[in-house]
Every structure is written in C-alpha cells, then in structure tokens.
Scaffold this active site. Structure first.
Site, PDB file in Angstrom:
ATOM      1  N   ASP A   1    -126.640 -60.834-127.659  1.00  0.00           N
ATOM      2  CA  ASP A   1    -125.355 -60.196-127.957  1.00  0.00           C
ATOM      3  C   ASP A   1    -125.499 -58.721-128.350  1.00  0.00           C
ATOM      4  O   ASP A   1    -126.220 -58.379-129.295  1.00  0.00           O
ATOM      5  CB  ASP A   1    -124.701 -60.960-129.103  1.00  0.00           C
ATOM      6  CG  ASP A   1    -123.206 -60.712-129.204  1.00  0.00           C
ATOM      7  OD1 ASP A   1    -122.795 -59.540-129.085  1.00  0.00           O
ATOM      8  OD2 ASP A   1    -122.454 -61.683-129.404  1.00  0.00           O
TER       9      ASP A   1
ATOM     10  N   SER B   1    -119.895 -57.853-126.194  1.00  0.00           N
ATOM     11  CA  SER B   1    -119.597 -59.278-126.285  1.00  0.00           C
ATOM     12  C   SER B   1    -118.316 -59.629-125.506  1.00  0.00           C
ATOM     13  O   SER B   1    -118.216 -59.353-124.313  1.00  0.00           O
ATOM     14  CB  SER B   1    -119.507 -59.689-127.755  1.00  0.00           C
ATOM     15  OG  SER B   1    -119.683 -61.068-127.905  1.00  0.00           O
TER      16      SER B   1
END
Length: 286
Positions: free
Chosen positions: A186, A69
């Site tokens: 993600d 991320s």
C-alpha cells in the site's frame, strides 16, 4: 478578371479570414495546470467520485491525478475517461460494494489473506491497454517498495494495473505484489496523499481530497478494530502533513459514521463527497 488575378484574390481573402478566425488549438486555456490528489481510505474512497462530480459541474477538470490506495483504483478509471457517474455504474454492474467481488481468498496467505484476481480481471476489461501513457489524463500512484524501504510514484510505462493494485495492498490483508523483482504494498503506508508527483509534473494549483478522519473515543473490541484504528491514525497524520502544499484542501468528517470497510455505503459516501465539495466551492465563491 483574369483567372490568375482571381486566384490571387481568393487566396488573399482566405488568408485574411483564417487570420481573423483562430483555430480551436489557439484558444486560451485556464491559467493553471491543475493537479488533484486522491487519498487512500478503503471504502471511504467512494467519496472521491462525489468530489470529482462536483468539480466537473463547476467546470474544474484536473490536468493530472495522483492517488494512493483506493484513490489509485478510482483515479485510474477516471483518468481512463470514465466519468464519476459511469464509475458508479461500474460499481453497480460488478457489485463492487462487496469486498468479496473486489478480492479473492488466497490459498497461499504468506503475502496476504486476499488476492486481486477479481478486480484485476475487471480492470483489464475496462482498461485493456494496461499502460500509463495511454490514459486520457495523466496519473501517478504511490506504492511502498518494501524491498528497498522507499515510497515510489509510478506514472509511465506498462503494468498499469499492477502498480495501481500494489498501491492498494494493505500489508497482511491484501496480496503484496512482486513487480520486477521488488515487493510492493500500500502506497498509503509512506504517502497516503501524494502531492509530490503533482509538483514534479508542473502542477501549480493543487487540490487535495483527504477522506481520512480519526474517530476519537471509539471502543476497540477486536483485533480488526485495532488494525483499522491504527491505519486511520497513521494515515490521517500523514495526510495533514501535505496540507501546506495544496491550494485547496477538501476534508470532511467520516468518523463515527463509516470506516474503511463500509463498502456497502458507497452511495452515501459518494453523496457525502459531493456535498462536501459543493460546500467548499460555494464558500470560496462567497
């Protein structure tokens, strides 16, 4: 002295000098291959830059970086050769302390409310080769493959920016990315503190930087609060599961002060990471 004898003497002298003066390449390197894992955490990721700055000041320079991320986004800039101070300047120059300058509102929101148009342009300007193998320091990013239901670690080949941004695509909020016919979101969903790629690539000394903390007792008054709290809880537990695989585990309390949307506090978060890393390193030296 005959010319031929003089030549032989000069050659012998040169070879002796070379034998006594080792080249730079033959100088001993540090005994460990150091890997560092930078966890996801939205705006909290700015603390990673402070940690990297403190490590560099202690002459600790990672040989391999893994990120999830926001750890991927900041990690790729570091691996491209930008120092933590230079990355902070990039944040200032492009006003990346505002979420609106990182993302763009999507007309078609079926794959996420916000797209990556702005940050993609910035990344292509700063890292024009867009190739993992052209980075100065090797990088691996975790990304969740929704098509096959697995976490993947990408560290070679083209489409560098695509996999980095996929690693940061919080489902429903940021645009999920279709890469080679697979849908990615993600990386923090399945591995928010990637250590496995560091082990696979021969790192025998691993530093983990865990920026996630769970704010217990916080009043939840909106759907956004519930979403953020859920992310913090899930990712925090995910991170701690890797603790035993790391030689150094740098973790500090961000709960109650900042959250994953606190982009405007990037300077404070940088300083928090810098102070926490120095405190950790000083405790080791004592």
């Amino acid at each position: 002295m005959k010319p031929s004898v003089l030549l032989v003497c000069l050659l012998l002298a040169t070879s002796l000098l070379q034998a006594k003066t080792p080249s730079h390449k033959s100088e001993p390197q540090h005994p460990h291959k150091i890997g560092i894992s930078l966890s996801g955490g939205g705006a909290l990721g700015f603390a990673h830059l402070g940690v990297l700055q403190a490590l560099n000041e202690h002459n600790i320079h990672p040989d391999y970086v893994a990120g999830a991320s926001m750890g991927s986004i900041l990690g790729v800039l570091y691996c491209a050769g930008y120092s933590p101070a230079e990355i902070m300047q990039i944040v200032d120059e492009y006003n990346l302390d505002r979420l609106s300058n990182l993302t763009s509102v999507r007309r078609d929101s079926r794959r996420g409310l916000f797209g990556w148009h702005h940050i993609r342009k910035i990344m292509h300007k700063l890292i024009p080769h867009n190739h993992f193998d052209s980075l100065q320091t090797p990088l691996a990013v975790s990304a969740t493959n929704l098509t096959d239901g697995v976490v993947e670690y990408h560290s070679h080949g083209p489409k560098l920016s695509e996999y980095v941004l996929a690693s940061a695509s919080l489902p429903g909020v940021f645009e999920s990315l279709n890469i080679n016919g697979k849908l990615y979101v993600d990386g923090g969903i399945l591995d928010n503190l990637p250590v496995e790629p560091l082990i696979q690539n021969g790192c025998d000394f691993i530093i983990a930087v865990d920026i996630m903390d769970y704010p217990k007792g916080k009043e939840l008054v909106s759907a956004k609060d519930v979403l953020l709290q859920t992310v913090l809880l899930f990712n925090g537990e995910n991170n701690r599961s890797h603790r035993d695989q790391c030689q150094w585990y740098i973790h500090f309390d961000t709960a109650g002060q900042y959250d994953i949307m606190s982009f405007g506090a990037y300077r404070e978060l940088y300083q928090m990471g810098y102070d926490a890393a120095n405190k950790y390193l000083n405790s080791l030296s004592k």
